[in-house]
Design a protein around this motif. Structure first.
Motif, PDB file in Angstrom:
ATOM      1  N   ASN A   1       8.131 -10.072   3.996  1.00 52.80           N
ATOM      2  CA  ASN A   1       7.738  -9.475   5.274  1.00 52.80           C
ATOM      3  C   ASN A   1       7.726 -10.554   6.340  1.00 52.80           C
ATOM      4  O   ASN A   1       6.723 -11.212   6.570  1.00 52.80           O
ATOM      5  CB  ASN A   1       6.343  -8.846   5.165  1.00 52.80           C
ATOM      6  CG  ASN A   1       6.287  -7.736   4.143  1.00 52.80           C
ATOM      7  OD1 ASN A   1       7.276  -7.061   3.892  1.00 52.80           O
ATOM      8  ND2 ASN A   1       5.136  -7.549   3.536  1.00 52.80           N
TER       9      ASN A   1
ATOM     10  N   TRP B   1       6.390  -7.658  11.145  1.00 51.47           N
ATOM     11  CA  TRP B   1       5.463  -6.554  10.890  1.00 51.47           C
ATOM     12  C   TRP B   1       5.279  -5.752  12.175  1.00 51.47           C
ATOM     13  O   TRP B   1       4.825  -6.268  13.188  1.00 51.47           O
ATOM     14  CB  TRP B   1       4.108  -7.074  10.403  1.00 51.47           C
ATOM     15  CG  TRP B   1       3.261  -5.962   9.852  1.00 51.47           C
ATOM     16  CD1 TRP B   1       2.485  -5.080  10.560  1.00 51.47           C
ATOM     17  CD2 TRP B   1       3.136  -5.587   8.482  1.00 51.47           C
ATOM     18  NE1 TRP B   1       1.880  -4.189   9.726  1.00 51.47           N
ATOM     19  CE2 TRP B   1       2.255  -4.480   8.444  1.00 51.47           C
ATOM     20  CE3 TRP B   1       3.662  -6.085   7.294  1.00 51.47           C
ATOM     21  CZ2 TRP B   1       1.902  -3.850   7.236  1.00 51.47           C
ATOM     22  CZ3 TRP B   1       3.313  -5.461   6.110  1.00 51.47           C
ATOM     23  CH2 TRP B   1       2.437  -4.363   6.083  1.00 51.47           C
TER      24      TRP B   1
ATOM     25  N   ALA C   1       1.462  -9.722   7.203  1.00 53.25           N
ATOM     26  CA  ALA C   1       1.101  -8.309   7.062  1.00 53.25           C
ATOM     27  C   ALA C   1      -0.095  -8.012   7.951  1.00 53.25           C
ATOM     28  O   ALA C   1      -0.795  -8.930   8.403  1.00 53.25           O
ATOM     29  CB  ALA C   1       0.773  -7.985   5.607  1.00 53.25           C
TER      30      ALA C   1
ATOM     31  N   ARG D   1       4.932 -13.215  -1.838  1.00 55.22           N
ATOM     32  CA  ARG D   1       5.161 -11.963  -1.117  1.00 55.22           C
ATOM     33  C   ARG D   1       3.828 -11.223  -1.075  1.00 55.22           C
ATOM     34  O   ARG D   1       3.248 -10.918  -2.124  1.00 55.22           O
ATOM     35  CB  ARG D   1       6.189 -11.077  -1.827  1.00 55.22           C
ATOM     36  CG  ARG D   1       7.573 -11.665  -1.949  1.00 55.22           C
ATOM     37  CD  ARG D   1       8.319 -11.584  -0.618  1.00 55.22           C
ATOM     38  NE  ARG D   1       9.723 -11.895  -0.799  1.00 55.22           N
ATOM     39  CZ  ARG D   1      10.242 -13.108  -0.771  1.00 55.22           C
ATOM     40  NH1 ARG D   1       9.445 -14.151  -0.596  1.00 55.22           N
ATOM     41  NH2 ARG D   1      11.530 -13.308  -0.924  1.00 55.22           N
TER      42      ARG D   1
ATOM     43  N   MET E   1       1.515  -7.854   0.642  1.00 53.73           N
ATOM     44  CA  MET E   1       1.555  -6.543   1.264  1.00 53.73           C
ATOM     45  C   MET E   1       0.121  -6.040   1.328  1.00 53.73           C
ATOM     46  O   MET E   1      -0.668  -6.292   0.415  1.00 53.73           O
ATOM     47  CB  MET E   1       2.441  -5.596   0.455  1.00 53.73           C
ATOM     48  CG  MET E   1       2.630  -4.215   1.089  1.00 53.73           C
ATOM     49  SD  MET E   1       1.385  -3.067   0.518  1.00 53.73           S
ATOM     50  CE  MET E   1       1.802  -2.946  -1.210  1.00 53.73           C
TER      51      MET E   1
ATOM     52  N   ASN F   1      -6.089  -1.600   6.050  1.00 55.85           N
ATOM     53  CA  ASN F   1      -5.266  -2.644   5.419  1.00 55.85           C
ATOM     54  C   ASN F   1      -6.134  -3.734   4.779  1.00 55.85           C
ATOM     55  O   ASN F   1      -5.836  -4.928   4.849  1.00 55.85           O
ATOM     56  CB  ASN F   1      -4.335  -3.283   6.462  1.00 55.85           C
ATOM     57  CG  ASN F   1      -3.394  -2.283   7.082  1.00 55.85           C
ATOM     58  OD1 ASN F   1      -2.574  -1.683   6.403  1.00 55.85           O
ATOM     59  ND2 ASN F   1      -3.509  -2.085   8.388  1.00 55.85           N
TER      60      ASN F   1
ATOM     61  N   TRP G   1       8.305  -5.844  -1.728  1.00 56.96           N
ATOM     62  CA  TRP G   1       7.353  -4.734  -1.658  1.00 56.96           C
ATOM     63  C   TRP G   1       7.942  -3.570  -0.871  1.00 56.96           C
ATOM     64  O   TRP G   1       8.647  -3.769   0.112  1.00 56.96           O
ATOM     65  CB  TRP G   1       6.062  -5.164  -0.971  1.00 56.96           C
ATOM     66  CG  TRP G   1       5.145  -6.024  -1.780  1.00 56.96           C
ATOM     67  CD1 TRP G   1       4.932  -7.367  -1.652  1.00 56.96           C
ATOM     68  CD2 TRP G   1       4.292  -5.584  -2.851  1.00 56.96           C
ATOM     69  NE1 TRP G   1       4.016  -7.783  -2.573  1.00 56.96           N
ATOM     70  CE2 TRP G   1       3.603  -6.722  -3.320  1.00 56.96           C
ATOM     71  CE3 TRP G   1       4.057  -4.348  -3.463  1.00 56.96           C
ATOM     72  CZ2 TRP G   1       2.678  -6.672  -4.363  1.00 56.96           C
ATOM     73  CZ3 TRP G   1       3.148  -4.282  -4.505  1.00 56.96           C
ATOM     74  CH2 TRP G   1       2.468  -5.424  -4.951  1.00 56.96           C
TER      75      TRP G   1
ATOM     76  N   GLU H   1       6.957  -0.086   1.430  1.00 57.58           N
ATOM     77  CA  GLU H   1       5.877   0.299   2.336  1.00 57.58           C
ATOM     78  C   GLU H   1       4.894   1.209   1.591  1.00 57.58           C
ATOM     79  O   GLU H   1       5.299   2.196   0.990  1.00 57.58           O
ATOM     80  CB  GLU H   1       6.439   1.033   3.549  1.00 57.58           C
ATOM     81  CG  GLU H   1       5.385   1.449   4.563  1.00 57.58           C
ATOM     82  CD  GLU H   1       5.972   2.197   5.735  1.00 57.58           C
ATOM     83  OE1 GLU H   1       5.200   2.689   6.570  1.00 57.58           O
ATOM     84  OE2 GLU H   1       7.220   2.297   5.807  1.00 57.58           O
TER      85      GLU H   1
END
Length: 285
Positions: free
Chosen positions: A83, A86, A140, A190, A192, A198, A257, A259
């Motif tokens: 990512n 974002w 993220a 990585r 997410m 979140n 990842w 979504e």
């Protein structure tokens, strides 16, 4: 005999003359005739240059471009990208990349960051967001209106997380996650985020660079935090179906990842040396 030869000669002349008679076409067929247009031969093929007018739009798929940052460090990934951009629900955007200018060792290497406030991008950064050398950032959303970035240090302290409560502004708060082998630390992360605001952070990262862990060299590890990286549970875990009974190695940047949607999270692992697979959880990990 002479008479026979003379007769044959005369007969041949008659037949030759008959064969030269013009064949008359039907008028309807004659009306269908098409005149052929002969082009002059091309003697100059030119230089084959494709002249491009940068000021002219090239259709519906043309995009406006904005340069948001620079870097002399070229290796942005070994395989797939994490990512690096974002998009938030309000139309703002955070973007990161591995940035460095002091070749060839790049002691200044770290996370280049820029932010789109809905109207314009900020000034291009000249310094990393960290206070130490890092690489392979992954950003993220985090919290009600914040953001979190992960990057590897390649040192014993492990992965470096930087987060802040308000995206696009404010000081970054740092924390670390140590892997199973501090002498060969976690690299190529990585992350997410999912869940309410979140608040749940999901992490995928190999056990190190050529580190043997759990019978794999290296293994791909999963970790989860629900308190902003203060604690992790599970931590540095090989998920079922991803262990040595199935794979010899799951390594750098093979994983991406998806979504998250309503508590469903998933990621894929792809490489030229093993089969492609997807892992999925229906209860937020």
């Amino acid at each position: 005999m002479k008479k026979l030869l003379l007769f044959g000669f005369v007969l041949g002349l008659v037949m030759a003359g008959y064969g030269q008679k013009r064949i008359l076409l039907d008028q309807e067929l004659a009306n269908r005739a098409v005149k052929a247009v002969h082009q002059e031969a091309i003697s100059d093929l030119g230089g084959f240059e494709n002249q491009v007018n940068a000021a002219v739009s090239h259709g519906r798929y043309a995009f406006d471009e904005t340069e948001i940052g620079k870097s002399w460090y070229d290796l942005q990934t070994n395989t797939s990208l994490g990512n690096r951009i974002w998009l938030f629900p309000d139309g703002t955007v955070s973007a990161v990349w591995t940035m460095g200018f002091e070749s060839t060792a790049f002691p200044d290497r770290g996370t280049g960051y820029n932010y789109f406030d809905g109207t314009a991008w900020g000034p291009q950064p000249t310094a990393r967001i960290e206070t130490e050398k890092t690489g392979w950032p992954c950003i993220a959303a985090w919290g009600e209106n914040g953001e979190i970035n992960a990057a590897h240090t390649g040192a014993a302290q492990g992965l470096l997380f930087n987060k802040r409560a308000t995206k696009g502004t404010g000081a970054w708060e740092a924390s670390y996650l140590v892997g199973p082998d501090a002498s060969n630390p976690l690299v190529w992360p990585r992350i997410m985020t999912a869940g309410v605001n979140n608040s749940t952070i999901h992490l995928l990262v190999p056990s190190g660079n050529a580190t043997t862990y759990g019978g794999m060299t290296p293994a791909l590890l999963y970790s989860k935090s629900t308190d902003g990286t203060a604690t992790w549970d599970p931590v540095n875990t090989i998920l079922p179906g991803m262990g040595p009974d199935y794979y010899l190695s799951l390594s750098a940047d093979e994983y991406t990842w998806a979504e998250p949607r309503n508590g469903v999270i998933a990621f894929q692992v792809v490489d030229a040396w093993h089969d492609w697979f997807v892992m999925k959880s229906t209860d937020d990990g």
